[in-house]
Design an enzyme around this catalytic site. Structure first.
Site, PDB file in Angstrom:
ATOM      1  N   HIS A 164     -20.361  -6.904 -37.407  1.00 29.55           N
ATOM      2  CA  HIS A 164     -19.970  -6.690 -39.336  1.00 29.55           C
ATOM      3  C   HIS A 164     -20.821  -6.245 -39.497  1.00 29.55           C
ATOM      4  O   HIS A 164     -21.988  -6.145 -39.790  1.00 29.55           O
ATOM      5  CB  HIS A 164     -20.377  -8.383 -39.097  1.00 29.55           C
ATOM      6  CG  HIS A 164     -20.127  -8.749 -40.607  1.00 29.55           C
ATOM      7  ND1 HIS A 164     -18.632  -9.148 -41.694  1.00 29.55           N
ATOM      8  CD2 HIS A 164     -21.086  -9.095 -41.491  1.00 29.55           C
ATOM      9  CE1 HIS A 164     -18.959  -9.452 -42.639  1.00 29.55           C
ATOM     10  NE2 HIS A 164     -20.272  -9.258 -43.083  1.00 29.55           N
ATOM     11  N   CYS A 165     -21.053  -5.433 -40.826  1.00 29.52           N
ATOM     12  CA  CYS A 165     -21.504  -4.941 -41.670  1.00 29.52           C
ATOM     13  C   CYS A 165     -22.392  -4.934 -42.897  1.00 29.52           C
ATOM     14  O   CYS A 165     -21.135  -5.065 -43.669  1.00 29.52           O
ATOM     15  CB  CYS A 165     -21.162  -3.272 -41.550  1.00 29.52           C
ATOM     16  SG  CYS A 165     -22.505  -1.844 -42.840  1.00 29.52           S
ATOM     17  N   PRO A 166     -23.047  -5.363 -42.942  1.00 34.30           N
ATOM     18  CA  PRO A 166     -23.370  -6.090 -44.153  1.00 34.30           C
ATOM     19  C   PRO A 166     -23.234  -5.114 -45.458  1.00 34.30           C
ATOM     20  O   PRO A 166     -23.360  -4.904 -46.699  1.00 34.30           O
ATOM     21  CB  PRO A 166     -24.882  -6.211 -44.094  1.00 34.30           C
ATOM     22  CG  PRO A 166     -25.766  -5.265 -42.917  1.00 34.30           C
ATOM     23  CD  PRO A 166     -24.128  -5.523 -42.212  1.00 34.30           C
TER      24      PRO A 166
ATOM     25  N   ASN B 231     -18.139  -6.835 -45.161  1.00 31.21           N
ATOM     26  CA  ASN B 231     -17.446  -6.363 -43.914  1.00 31.21           C
ATOM     27  C   ASN B 231     -17.079  -5.662 -42.960  1.00 31.21           C
ATOM     28  O   ASN B 231     -18.420  -5.634 -42.668  1.00 31.21           O
ATOM     29  CB  ASN B 231     -15.698  -5.609 -45.107  1.00 31.21           C
ATOM     30  CG  ASN B 231     -15.204  -5.694 -44.788  1.00 31.21           C
ATOM     31  OD1 ASN B 231     -14.627  -6.636 -43.575  1.00 31.21           O
ATOM     32  ND2 ASN B 231     -13.312  -4.961 -44.843  1.00 31.21           N
TER      33      ASN B 231
END
Ligand code: ZN
Ligand code: ZN
Length: 313
Positions: A149-151, A155
């Site tokens: 999960h990439c801030p 997303n």
């Protein structure tokens, strides 16, 4: 069925955690950083003595903004694309048997039934999920071939948007390198050495405070470019390793743990180019650089599968 109701409310492909404060902050920081870099390049580098008045000024202005436009386009695709969320059933599935079988374990949320072609059951989503899908704690959904999960894109990075994410990294690295080059060029070839610079230098004689502001902005941009450039280079490298080894970070960790437990892990080894094409598409290689669906890994951009495997429920 709380998860099914949530899915209905979120709509198809929905469920992404748009309200995650950390993700929203990172999005804001991303756009502010890109906007600031563009401002400094135009206002404090290209429109200053050295570049101003030469043909290099419009050339670099167009070229740099083209890279920035591609960066933003890829970023928006990565943010808003469905990463490959496993669809939730419209009607409740009964997992009571599985629950009672696994209820004694400390982790009752994720229990897999490895007997059915590695389809597993996620008790948080209350659905079946295909092989290599994992549950995201931020999005509260299972994502196909979830990488992480990439801030920075607020997303998940998964099967359907990994291409856009890597393109975003590529163009961010390119923009950082370009900005560093332009700033260094103003120092290597200062204005007073160019014919135009002599005129401008005389005109701005005594205006040292303005000159200091230009220098301050250039130094800030240089630091920003180095930090972001190094950051995206490391992640870009990790992403490529993840693709060509056909193992997401989650699977790499699992592989290490299984190895420590002296268990053999069997996996199919595909050619590297085939693995890259699975992510970037099967079209021309030039398409790999554009955030479009023209060479989508699967027809229509989405895999066709049911949320129900061949389980005998
Ligand atoms: Zn899940
Ligand atoms: Zn997520």
């Amino acid at each position: 069925m709380g998860a099914a109701a949530a899915a209905a409310a979120a709509g198809p492909g929905g469920g992404r955690c748009r309200a995650d404060p950390c993700g929203l902050l990172c999005l804001l920081l991303t756009y502010l950083s890109v906007g600031y870099a563009d401002y400094v390049i135009l206002e404090h580098v290209l429109l200053q003595p050295g570049f101003r008045g030469s043909l290099w000024c419009p050339f670099h202005a167009v070229a740099f903004n083209l890279v920035v436009a591609m960066l933003l386009a890829c970023h928006l695709r990565a943010v808003f694309a469905d990463p490959g969320m496993v669809p939730l059933p419209e009607t409740a599935l009964d997992f009571s048997d599985l629950r009672s079988n696994t209820g004694t374990s400390s982790d009752t949320s994720h229990k897999s039934n490895q007997s059915n072609e590695d389809w597993t059951v996620c008790h948080r989503c209350e659905t079946y999920r295909p092989p290599r899908a994992h549950h995201c704690q931020v999005c509260h959904r299972c994502v196909r071939r979830m990488d992480h999960h990439c801030p920075w894109i607020n997303n998940c990075v998964g099967e359907l948007n990994q291409k856009y994410f890597i393109q975003f990294l590529f163009y961010t690295g390119l923009a950082s390198l370009y900005a560093m080059g332009l700033v260094l060029a103003t120092w290597l070839w200062p204005a007073d050495k160019s014919p135009a610079g002599k005129v401008d230098g005389a005109a701005t004689e005594g205006g040292t405070s303005a000159s200091r502001i230009h220098i301050a902005h250039r130094i800030i941009l240089l630091v920003e470019s180095i930090v972001f450039g190094l950051f995206v280079t490391v992640i870009f490298y990790d992403q490529l390793v993840s693709i060509i080894t056909d193992k997401t970070p989650i699977e790499q960790l699992r592989h290490r743990l299984l190895k420590e437990a002296r268990q053999e892990v069997s996996h199919t080894r595909k050619p590297k180019i085939a693995l890259l094409r699975e992510v970037f598409g099967r079209g021309f290689v030039i398409c790999w650089f554009f955030p479009c669906n023209c060479s989508s890994p699967s027809p229509g951009g989405r895999p066709a599968y049911s949320y129900l495997p061949n389980y005998d429920v």
